[in-house]
Design a protein around this motif. Structure first.
Motif, PDB file in Angstrom:
ATOM      1  N   MET A  11       0.867  -1.178   0.000  1.00  0.00           N
ATOM      2  CA  MET A  11       0.000   0.000   0.000  1.00  0.00           C
ATOM      3  C   MET A  11       0.908   1.233   0.000  1.00  0.00           C
ATOM      4  N   TYR A  12       0.638   2.146  -0.925  1.00  0.00           N
ATOM      5  CA  TYR A  12       1.417   3.375  -1.012  1.00  0.00           C
ATOM      6  C   TYR A  12       0.450   4.549  -0.973  1.00  0.00           C
ATOM      7  N   LYS A  13       0.766   5.526  -0.137  1.00  0.00           N
ATOM      8  CA  LYS A  13      -0.119   6.674   0.037  1.00  0.00           C
ATOM      9  C   LYS A  13       0.239   7.763  -0.972  1.00  0.00           C
ATOM     10  N   ILE A  14      -0.753   8.139  -1.749  1.00  0.00           N
ATOM     11  CA  ILE A  14      -0.619   9.262  -2.682  1.00  0.00           C
ATOM     12  C   ILE A  14      -1.650  10.285  -2.260  1.00  0.00           C
ATOM     13  N   ASP A  15      -1.176  11.396  -1.734  1.00  0.00           N
ATOM     14  CA  ASP A  15      -2.024  12.447  -1.180  1.00  0.00           C
ATOM     15  C   ASP A  15      -2.845  11.871  -0.027  1.00  0.00           C
ATOM     16  N   THR A  16      -4.132  11.685  -0.205  1.00  0.00           N
ATOM     17  CA  THR A  16      -4.951  11.151   0.888  1.00  0.00           C
ATOM     18  C   THR A  16      -5.471   9.750   0.567  1.00  0.00           C
ATOM     19  N   THR A  17      -4.976   9.160  -0.522  1.00  0.00           N
ATOM     20  CA  THR A  17      -5.464   7.865  -0.974  1.00  0.00           C
ATOM     21  C   THR A  17      -4.339   6.832  -0.948  1.00  0.00           C
TER      22      THR A  17
END
Length: 132
Positions: A67-73
């Motif tokens: 799982m990688y966080k991009i901004d708030t997703t």
């Protein structure tokens, strides 16, 4: 009632427009240096966190989904791709830290010049030292 004695170290030096401009410039530089220190504290913490995650990510199998966080997703990415994104983010933060440290040093250098000039004229009548 007791009379206050005149302070012999204080002198009544007239403050010219140039002097006031120097004092104002010093104040602005001092405020900016404080802002930079705050920004650097936050970025340093982020950098340390990302470096820790980077170390952990290097231990994960390249094809494993993470799982990688991009901004708030959060998105699922292969570990190798997530590591690339992580390293790019880390490089961006390092660049920002370097730029802020350079700006902070420039502020401090200019403040030192202004201090020298202002203390030369006003002596102990002015206090330009931090009260930290």
């Amino acid at each position: 009632m007791r009379m206050l004695e005149k302070d012999d170290t204080a002198t009544d030096v007239p403050v010219t427009r140039t002097d006031q401009d120097r004092i104002n410039a010093f104040s602005r530089l001092n405020s900016r240096a404080d802002e930079i220190v705050e920004l650097l504290d936050g970025l340093t913490k982020q950098k340390e966190d990302l470096e820790e995650v980077e170390t952990e990510m290097e231990l994960v199998d390249e094809d494993e989904q993470v799982m990688y966080k991009i901004d708030t997703t959060f998105v699922h990415l292969p570990a190798s791709e997530a590591l690339e994104h992580l390293q790019a983010a880390l490089e961006k933060i390092r660049t920002e830290v370097d730029a802020l440290e350079t700006e902070k040093q420039e502020c401090e250098d200019k403040m030192d010049e202004l201090k020298k000039d202002l203390y030369a004229k006003f002596g102990s009548s002015i206090n330009l030292e931090r009260g930290d």
